[in-house]
Design an enzyme around this catalytic site. Sequence first.
Site, PDB file in Angstrom:
ATOM      1  N   SER A 170      44.917 -19.819 -17.324  1.00 28.46           N
ATOM      2  CA  SER A 170      43.695 -20.188 -18.047  1.00 28.46           C
ATOM      3  C   SER A 170      43.297 -21.601 -17.679  1.00 28.46           C
ATOM      4  CB  SER A 170      43.941 -20.096 -19.561  1.00 28.46           C
ATOM      5  OG  SER A 170      42.877 -20.668 -20.300  1.00 28.46           O
ATOM      6  N   TYR A 183      48.377 -21.898 -27.544  1.00 29.30           N
ATOM      7  CA  TYR A 183      47.885 -21.174 -26.373  1.00 29.30           C
ATOM      8  C   TYR A 183      47.904 -22.077 -25.139  1.00 29.30           C
ATOM      9  CZ  TYR A 183      44.459 -18.809 -23.348  1.00 29.30           C
ATOM     10  OH  TYR A 183      43.820 -18.218 -22.288  1.00 29.30           O
TER      11      TYR A 183
END
Length: 366
Positions: A170, A183
């Site tokens: 990501s 995250y």
Amino acid sequence: MSKRDFVSKALLCGGALYAGAQWLRTRRSIQFAGRVAVITGGSRGLGLVLARLLADEGAHLVLLSHDEAELNRAEAELSERGDTRVLTALCDVTDAGAVQDAMERAAQHFGGLDVLINNAGAIEVGPMEHMSEADFKRMMDLHCWAMLSTTRAALPHLKKRGGRVVNIASLGGLMTLPHLSAYSVSKFAAVGLSNSLRAELAKDGVLVTTVCPSTMRTGSHVNARFKGRHEKEYQLFSLFAGLPIASMDARLAARQILQACRRGDAMLVMPFYARLAHVSTALMPNLLAEVMGLLMRFLPSPSDSAGDDSRSGWDSRGQNGASMITVLADRATNANNGLQGHAPIPVPAEAVSLSSMNGFSEPSNN
């Protein structure tokens, strides 16, 4: 040496390096027809979109997921696309033993493995004040340790065929993102692991690609988990998950991912504004840190102890349900097997003109 000569030689060297890189890309480029691709989290969202494109190219698929109903629906759909053969495995990728069994079964079924796409993931949104140590551990288990387990389990088979590994990380693994602490930490670990695997496995003929996308319209907004002021956190996250400027069409993202895998690229950061953000973070870390600190002032503040509860997007949507802001993300949820037993999300009729914008439309059926 004059300044003009120096610039000329620098440009010549740069051009030669670029040409060499392009030649190498072409030389090691592969086709997916007839190859066996394993996709973790392949039953919905980006994993399913990748599976569709691979099936259309004639690849055989192995889908790993912890949701049996989703696997059955994905298998039924994909089996009708061309000559692809589909094998599904009900598997928790954080269970190393289950992963090993699934990889052995897949290799035996198809006679080997060619591509591994580590796509399985989850999103936990909210202020750090509401994030527990268990939240950080769960994200690390899924985004880092599971990636290591699946790669190790598939590696003996990938080495035999000069295989490829694609690790979906990501942009949050390259720069910190507010209200995504657990995250982001796990994705930083995933990027480090993936880059290490790239360096270590090149000698074995296995090429590893690290993918760092910004927000994609996969339908993940309703399946993400939220803490803090649940409804406000959901509204803000779904805003970025649905607006064309802030998010990327899942099919476009999947095509770029497969192209990077085909060429054996080391890293893919997408779209262009994600690359810009990545470069800006490297060149101006102090400025970007100040910007992030300023941005935090505009995000929802922590709530009382009720904010410690983790709720899905489905449970955090409030009374408004679908809206013009989330229409593209909602269409992606309906199309990419993300309903998890819920009724299809109604798409407002006014959304027709928005969803037909060039490059931003989402599939309505598959």
